[in-house]
Design a protein around this motif. Structure first.
Motif, PDB file in Angstrom:
ATOM      1  N   ASP A  95      -0.894  44.117  96.711  1.00 35.20           N
ATOM      2  CA  ASP A  95      -0.842  44.124  98.174  1.00 35.20           C
ATOM      3  C   ASP A  95      -2.184  43.675  98.747  1.00 35.20           C
ATOM      4  O   ASP A  95      -3.223  44.236  98.385  1.00 35.20           O
ATOM      5  CB  ASP A  95      -0.561  45.542  98.697  1.00 35.20           C
ATOM      6  CG  ASP A  95       0.768  46.097  98.223  1.00 35.20           C
ATOM      7  OD1 ASP A  95       1.576  45.334  97.653  1.00 35.20           O
ATOM      8  OD2 ASP A  95       0.991  47.306  98.425  1.00 35.20           O
ATOM      9  N   PHE A  96      -2.144  42.713  99.647  1.00 33.55           N
ATOM     10  CA  PHE A  96      -3.381  42.244 100.269  1.00 33.55           C
ATOM     11  C   PHE A  96      -4.072  43.374 101.035  1.00 33.55           C
ATOM     12  O   PHE A  96      -5.294  43.527 100.974  1.00 33.55           O
ATOM     13  CB  PHE A  96      -3.091  41.073 101.216  1.00 33.55           C
ATOM     14  CG  PHE A  96      -4.331  40.531 101.877  1.00 33.55           C
ATOM     15  CD1 PHE A  96      -5.129  39.596 101.228  1.00 33.55           C
ATOM     16  CD2 PHE A  96      -4.715  40.966 103.143  1.00 33.55           C
ATOM     17  CE1 PHE A  96      -6.285  39.105 101.819  1.00 33.55           C
ATOM     18  CE2 PHE A  96      -5.870  40.476 103.747  1.00 33.55           C
ATOM     19  CZ  PHE A  96      -6.648  39.547 103.079  1.00 33.55           C
ATOM     20  N   ASP A  97      -3.291  44.173 101.759  1.00 29.03           N
ATOM     21  CA  ASP A  97      -3.876  45.227 102.588  1.00 29.03           C
ATOM     22  C   ASP A  97      -4.601  46.294 101.778  1.00 29.03           C
ATOM     23  O   ASP A  97      -5.407  47.048 102.324  1.00 29.03           O
ATOM     24  CB  ASP A  97      -2.796  45.882 103.457  1.00 29.03           C
ATOM     25  CG  ASP A  97      -2.300  44.950 104.550  1.00 29.03           C
ATOM     26  OD1 ASP A  97      -2.999  43.956 104.853  1.00 29.03           O
ATOM     27  OD2 ASP A  97      -1.206  45.203 105.098  1.00 29.03           O
ATOM     28  N   VAL A 148      -3.164  37.898  95.529  1.00 25.33           N
ATOM     29  CA  VAL A 148      -2.822  38.474  96.832  1.00 25.33           C
ATOM     30  C   VAL A 148      -2.727  37.388  97.895  1.00 25.33           C
ATOM     31  O   VAL A 148      -3.250  36.291  97.727  1.00 25.33           O
ATOM     32  CB  VAL A 148      -3.878  39.525  97.271  1.00 25.33           C
ATOM     33  CG1 VAL A 148      -3.942  40.678  96.268  1.00 25.33           C
ATOM     34  CG2 VAL A 148      -5.247  38.898  97.471  1.00 25.33           C
ATOM     35  N   CYS A 149      -2.065  37.740  99.006  1.00 24.87           N
ATOM     36  CA  CYS A 149      -1.930  36.840 100.146  1.00 24.87           C
ATOM     37  C   CYS A 149      -1.853  37.682 101.415  1.00 24.87           C
ATOM     38  O   CYS A 149      -1.135  38.691 101.440  1.00 24.87           O
ATOM     39  CB  CYS A 149      -0.654  36.011 100.002  1.00 24.87           C
ATOM     40  SG  CYS A 149      -0.259  35.002 101.455  1.00 24.87           S
ATOM     41  N   PRO A 150      -2.573  37.294 102.474  1.00 28.14           N
ATOM     42  CA  PRO A 150      -2.468  38.044 103.729  1.00 28.14           C
ATOM     43  C   PRO A 150      -1.023  38.176 104.192  1.00 28.14           C
ATOM     44  O   PRO A 150      -0.218  37.251 104.044  1.00 28.14           O
ATOM     45  CB  PRO A 150      -3.274  37.193 104.720  1.00 28.14           C
ATOM     46  CG  PRO A 150      -4.231  36.432 103.877  1.00 28.14           C
ATOM     47  CD  PRO A 150      -3.498  36.163 102.586  1.00 28.14           C
ATOM     48  N   GLU A 151      -0.703  39.359 104.727  1.00 29.74           N
ATOM     49  CA  GLU A 151       0.616  39.669 105.264  1.00 29.74           C
ATOM     50  C   GLU A 151       1.711  39.735 104.205  1.00 29.74           C
ATOM     51  O   GLU A 151       2.893  39.728 104.525  1.00 29.74           O
ATOM     52  CB  GLU A 151       1.010  38.679 106.369  1.00 29.74           C
ATOM     53  CG  GLU A 151       0.032  38.675 107.541  1.00 29.74           C
ATOM     54  CD  GLU A 151       0.454  37.729 108.645  1.00 29.74           C
ATOM     55  OE1 GLU A 151       1.661  37.552 108.868  1.00 29.74           O
ATOM     56  OE2 GLU A 151      -0.451  37.158 109.272  1.00 29.74           O
ATOM     57  N   LYS A 152       1.309  39.821 102.912  1.00 25.20           N
ATOM     58  CA  LYS A 152       2.295  39.922 101.836  1.00 25.20           C
ATOM     59  C   LYS A 152       1.897  41.036 100.878  1.00 25.20           C
ATOM     60  O   LYS A 152       0.737  41.449 100.829  1.00 25.20           O
ATOM     61  CB  LYS A 152       2.439  38.596 101.094  1.00 25.20           C
ATOM     62  CG  LYS A 152       3.002  37.487 101.983  1.00 25.20           C
ATOM     63  CD  LYS A 152       3.454  36.291 101.195  1.00 25.20           C
ATOM     64  CE  LYS A 152       3.957  35.197 102.129  1.00 25.20           C
ATOM     65  NZ  LYS A 152       4.728  34.169 101.409  1.00 25.20           N
ATOM     66  N   ALA A 153       2.904  41.504 100.120  1.00 30.48           N
ATOM     67  CA  ALA A 153       2.692  42.609  99.196  1.00 30.48           C
ATOM     68  C   ALA A 153       3.086  42.198  97.782  1.00 30.48           C
ATOM     69  O   ALA A 153       3.660  41.129  97.556  1.00 30.48           O
ATOM     70  CB  ALA A 153       3.538  43.801  99.649  1.00 30.48           C
TER      71      ALA A 153
END
Length: 197
Positions: free
Chosen positions: A72-74, A36-41
């Protein structure tokens, strides 16, 4: 032991070998790795950087590959994961500015779950304030960062209870072996059936 679910924190210009090799190796032995990565899916990519050691005062940097994220990071709930991998490269210097990243990292330490950090990944651990009283390592230029965060520095691959740290991708064999040992991963080699003549 059943396969474990492992979270891997990536970001733009994560070190190429340090994200791809652990991801593939852990999947190869049967673990489920969520990158995962912040602001990415899921399906988005992070460009990577190849750091090499060519006799200069520090590493050189070249373009790497695009590393595809799997989740998804979120949607990350750290309580659902058994372990954490924090690769190095250029990504950690800005990933540590995300409160959500630091909260995720703190969860793994507070819950005493296995964490594997390599190279500049220690920048995130230091920012999360989880190195106090720990013995670890990182890219050698980060010794002051580790010690400033209350950690004790050692060279080479270092295992401190459930934390496994290495200095850079050349440490992969020992670093990954130590992490697999902390995970309790047992690797069985099936014998191939004799070929019919």
């Amino acid at each position: 032991m059943p396969a474990q679910q492992i979270l891997l924190l990536a970001g733009d210009f994560v070190e190429d070998y340090e994200v791809m090799v652990p991801f593939q190796a852990l999947e190869m032995v049967g673990h489920d790795v969520h990158a995962v990565c912040p602001e990415k899916a899921a399906g988005d990519s992070c460009p990577t950087a190849v750091h090499d050691f060519e006799g200069d005062q520090t590493y050189t940097e070249k373009p790497g590959h695009n590393f595809e994220l799997t989740h998804d990071f979120d949607a990350v709930d750290p309580t659902e994961y058994d372990a954490l991998v924090v690769p190095g490269g250029r990504a950690p210097e800005y990933l540590r500015t995300y409160d959500e990243v630091l909260e995720i990292v703190r969860h793994f330490f507070e819950a005493d779950k296995p964490v594997a950090s390599l190279c500049h990944g220690a920048q995130i651990l230091a920012a999360a304030d989880v190195l106090e009283g720990r013995t670890c390592t990182a890219y050698p230029a980060l010794q002051a960062d580790v010690e400033g965060a209350g950690g004790t520095w050692e060279d080479g691959v270092v295992r401190d209870e459930t934390l496994v740290t290495g200095q850079a991708w050349p440490d992969h064999p020992e670093w990954l072996a130590e992490f697999l040992d902390v995970l309790g991963t047992e690797i069985e080699h099936a014998k191939a059936a004799p070929a019919d003549d």
